[in-house]
Design an enzyme around this catalytic site. Sequence first.
Site, PDB file in Angstrom:
ATOM      1  N   TYR A  24     -80.774  -9.801  12.761  1.00 53.30           N
ATOM      2  CA  TYR A  24     -79.745 -10.521  11.991  1.00 53.30           C
ATOM      3  C   TYR A  24     -79.687 -11.985  12.432  1.00 53.30           C
ATOM      4  CZ  TYR A  24     -75.202 -12.333  10.687  1.00 53.30           C
ATOM      5  OH  TYR A  24     -74.202 -13.146  10.216  1.00 53.30           O
ATOM      6  N   PRO A  77     -71.695 -23.541  13.250  1.00 51.43           N
ATOM      7  CA  PRO A  77     -70.923 -22.315  13.037  1.00 51.43           C
ATOM      8  C   PRO A  77     -71.861 -21.128  12.895  1.00 51.43           C
ATOM      9  CG  PRO A  77     -70.987 -23.648  11.035  1.00 51.43           C
ATOM     10  CD  PRO A  77     -71.625 -24.460  12.112  1.00 51.43           C
ATOM     11  N   SER A 106     -66.926 -20.289  13.070  1.00 51.99           N
ATOM     12  CA  SER A 106     -67.209 -19.728  11.748  1.00 51.99           C
ATOM     13  C   SER A 106     -65.991 -19.000  11.175  1.00 51.99           C
ATOM     14  CB  SER A 106     -68.378 -18.737  11.864  1.00 51.99           C
ATOM     15  OG  SER A 106     -68.461 -17.933  10.707  1.00 51.99           O
ATOM     16  N   GLN A 128     -65.187 -23.971  10.446  1.00 53.02           N
ATOM     17  CA  GLN A 128     -66.075 -23.798   9.284  1.00 53.02           C
ATOM     18  C   GLN A 128     -65.402 -22.890   8.282  1.00 53.02           C
ATOM     19  OE1 GLN A 128     -68.026 -20.624   8.695  1.00 53.02           O
ATOM     20  NE2 GLN A 128     -68.456 -21.489   6.668  1.00 53.02           N
ATOM     21  N   TYR A 130     -65.365 -20.754   4.696  1.00 51.33           N
ATOM     22  CA  TYR A 130     -65.840 -20.150   3.453  1.00 51.33           C
ATOM     23  C   TYR A 130     -64.598 -19.939   2.613  1.00 51.33           C
ATOM     24  CZ  TYR A 130     -70.470 -18.926   5.343  1.00 51.33           C
ATOM     25  OH  TYR A 130     -71.730 -18.952   5.857  1.00 51.33           O
ATOM     26  N   THR A 156     -68.733 -24.910   4.033  1.00 53.38           N
ATOM     27  CA  THR A 156     -70.145 -24.563   3.810  1.00 53.38           C
ATOM     28  C   THR A 156     -70.378 -24.351   2.323  1.00 53.38           C
ATOM     29  OG1 THR A 156     -70.325 -23.623   6.001  1.00 53.38           O
ATOM     30  CG2 THR A 156     -71.960 -22.898   4.395  1.00 53.38           C
ATOM     31  N   LYS A 225     -71.141 -28.904   4.508  1.00 53.79           N
ATOM     32  CA  LYS A 225     -72.346 -28.400   5.194  1.00 53.79           C
ATOM     33  C   LYS A 225     -73.227 -27.657   4.198  1.00 53.79           C
ATOM     34  CE  LYS A 225     -73.711 -25.275   8.940  1.00 53.79           C
ATOM     35  NZ  LYS A 225     -74.087 -24.029   8.283  1.00 53.79           N
ATOM     36  N   HIS A 249     -78.747 -23.691   5.945  1.00 53.09           N
ATOM     37  CA  HIS A 249     -78.205 -22.475   6.563  1.00 53.09           C
ATOM     38  C   HIS A 249     -79.239 -21.815   7.474  1.00 53.09           C
ATOM     39  CE1 HIS A 249     -74.352 -20.250   5.530  1.00 53.09           C
ATOM     40  NE2 HIS A 249     -74.858 -19.464   6.456  1.00 53.09           N
ATOM     41  N   ARG A 252     -81.433 -19.154   5.806  1.00 50.04           N
ATOM     42  CA  ARG A 252     -80.823 -17.825   5.622  1.00 50.04           C
ATOM     43  C   ARG A 252     -80.262 -17.608   4.228  1.00 50.04           C
ATOM     44  NH1 ARG A 252     -79.702 -15.343  10.437  1.00 50.04           N
ATOM     45  NH2 ARG A 252     -77.694 -14.458   9.846  1.00 50.04           N
ATOM     46  N   GLY A 282     -83.872 -25.559  12.652  1.00 50.30           N
ATOM     47  CA  GLY A 282     -85.172 -25.615  13.319  1.00 50.30           C
ATOM     48  C   GLY A 282     -85.266 -26.566  14.504  1.00 50.30           C
ATOM     49  N   ARG A 304     -79.317 -21.041  16.318  1.00 51.92           N
ATOM     50  CA  ARG A 304     -79.961 -19.998  17.136  1.00 51.92           C
ATOM     51  C   ARG A 304     -80.148 -20.398  18.598  1.00 51.92           C
ATOM     52  NH1 ARG A 304     -82.193 -20.072  12.091  1.00 51.92           N
ATOM     53  NH2 ARG A 304     -81.965 -18.179  10.822  1.00 51.92           N
TER      54      ARG A 304
HETATM   55  C1  LIG Z   1     -76.702 -15.531  12.965  1.00 52.63           C
HETATM   56  C2  LIG Z   1     -76.273 -16.723  12.191  1.00 52.63           C
HETATM   57  C3  LIG Z   1     -75.031 -16.734  11.591  1.00 52.63           C
HETATM   58  C4  LIG Z   1     -74.608 -17.861  10.890  1.00 52.63           C
HETATM   59  N1  LIG Z   1     -73.345 -17.884  10.365  1.00 52.63           N
HETATM   60  C5  LIG Z   1     -72.920 -18.991   9.721  1.00 52.63           C
HETATM   61  C6  LIG Z   1     -71.591 -19.070   9.241  1.00 52.63           C
HETATM   62  O1  LIG Z   1     -70.797 -18.169   9.421  1.00 52.63           O
HETATM   63  N2  LIG Z   1     -71.228 -20.196   8.573  1.00 52.63           N
HETATM   64  C7  LIG Z   1     -72.096 -21.246   8.377  1.00 52.63           C
HETATM   65  O2  LIG Z   1     -71.729 -22.239   7.776  1.00 52.63           O
HETATM   66  N3  LIG Z   1     -73.357 -21.192   8.843  1.00 52.63           N
HETATM   67  C8  LIG Z   1     -73.784 -20.104   9.511  1.00 52.63           C
HETATM   68  N4  LIG Z   1     -75.049 -20.083  10.011  1.00 52.63           N
HETATM   69  C9  LIG Z   1     -75.928 -21.260   9.838  1.00 52.63           C
HETATM   70  C10 LIG Z   1     -75.770 -22.223  11.007  1.00 52.63           C
HETATM   71  O3  LIG Z   1     -74.517 -22.853  10.984  1.00 52.63           O
HETATM   72  C11 LIG Z   1     -76.836 -23.335  10.974  1.00 52.63           C
HETATM   73  O4  LIG Z   1     -76.830 -23.970   9.730  1.00 52.63           O
HETATM   74  C12 LIG Z   1     -78.240 -22.831  11.280  1.00 52.63           C
HETATM   75  O5  LIG Z   1     -78.217 -21.814  12.231  1.00 52.63           O
HETATM   76  C13 LIG Z   1     -79.092 -23.980  11.792  1.00 52.63           C
HETATM   77  O6  LIG Z   1     -80.390 -23.577  12.006  1.00 52.63           O
HETATM   78  P1  LIG Z   1     -80.968 -23.168  13.448  1.00 52.63           P
HETATM   79  O7  LIG Z   1     -80.464 -21.793  13.733  1.00 52.63           O
HETATM   80  O8  LIG Z   1     -82.450 -23.196  13.213  1.00 52.63           O
HETATM   81  O9  LIG Z   1     -80.492 -24.185  14.460  1.00 52.63           O
HETATM   82  C14 LIG Z   1     -75.477 -18.964  10.740  1.00 52.63           C
HETATM   83  C15 LIG Z   1     -76.723 -18.957  11.365  1.00 52.63           C
HETATM   84  C16 LIG Z   1     -77.128 -17.853  12.093  1.00 52.63           C
HETATM   85  C17 LIG Z   1     -78.465 -17.887  12.778  1.00 52.63           C
END
Ligand SMILES: Cc1cc2nc3c(=O)[nH]c(=O)nc-3n(C[C@H](O)[C@H](O)[C@H](O)COP(=O)(O)O)c2cc1C
Length: 354
Positions: A24, A77, A106, A128, A130, A156, A225, A249, A252, A282, A304
Amino acid sequence: MEPVNVADYERLAEQALPQDVFGYYAGGAEDEQTLRDNLAAWTRWHLRPRVLVDVGGVTTSTTVLGQEVALPILLAPVAYQGLAHPDGERGSARAAAAARTIMCLSTFANTAPAELAEAVPGGAHWFQLYWFRDSGVMRELVQQAVEASFGAVVLTVDAAVPARRERDVRTGFRITPDVPVPSVVAALGNPASGPPGELFSLVTPSVTWRRLEELSEFGLPVVLKGIVTAEDARLACEHGAAALVVSNHGGRQLDGGIPTADALTEVVDAVEGRIEVYVDGGIRRGSQVVKALALGARAVLVGRPFLWGLAVDGAAGVERVLTLLQAELAHALALCGCTSPADVTPAHVTRARL
Ligand SMILES: Cc1cc2nc3c(=O)[nH]c(=O)nc-3n(C[C@H](O)[C@H](O)[C@H](O)COP(=O)(O)O)c2cc1C
């Protein structure tokens, strides 16, 4: 073996976490093309270092939305941090406070805004958002963040509909009621369980630019965002955003979307200095933070990387990841002939000739 970089933390996190939770956190949408492209895109920019500059005293500190931070690296977040480690969001917030940077909480956190503020009273937090279908719940959450002295609302905008993450389908990853999500409890009256996409159906797919002004009543700066085009960057400025995050995101949501390192230039050009621009996706090395600054970002967010630190060693792991990234950043700044983030200019980066 002591981890010495983010990649080491990722390997250790994979060993530490149940397979479905790791999937996940690590995974992206559909074929995970954008997830991979985010990483690769930073390697397609090269630094242009300047030499014979006195770099005897390098600082990584800067400001975001007028607030001083010790490094231009914020915690993105990230939902459900309680699954990574019992420290959860409180641990990440403690580490961010120790590093003197900002932690974004988040909407799908395992900790409510008021709980976070109570656990880490000196910390700098952004909330953050939603936009829930039940806008009463949305209002309650933001109001709690306001009362807990959060510094901004990060709306977001790249997740109008739930994600299609095939890793999660294969592993059967589910949110379970033993690690409750306060926003979901507020919306449903009980700690629901199910795949993340099911919980995400609480979020409305129908919010448009016109409704952004409803957020102004809370009196907090609004950060958008998930912007990756010049068109939306201009609209963000026109609709009163205080800043925006170039983000997909972390790969994702929309698979096949433009990697953020490549979207940054057109967004920065469209914004024309009216508001601050941040970027995420990244980023795994301090030298990539210098590239982001050179391409016009004021700061970056990491998702991450800090999550791997949290999974491996709770708050201490997040703090160590931030310390590593800060040391790499200071090193890269010095080798580029810069004594601070403010010294970095567009001339410090060039498109790689492959
Ligand atoms: C497990 C996970 C959960 C995430 N949950 C949210 C979230 O709840 N709200 C949000 O705006 N972004 C969420 N994101 C996106 C992150 O805020 C961010 O944009 C993204 O992780 C950046 O990329 P990176 O993981 O390569 O640094 C999530 C990312 C991951 C990996």
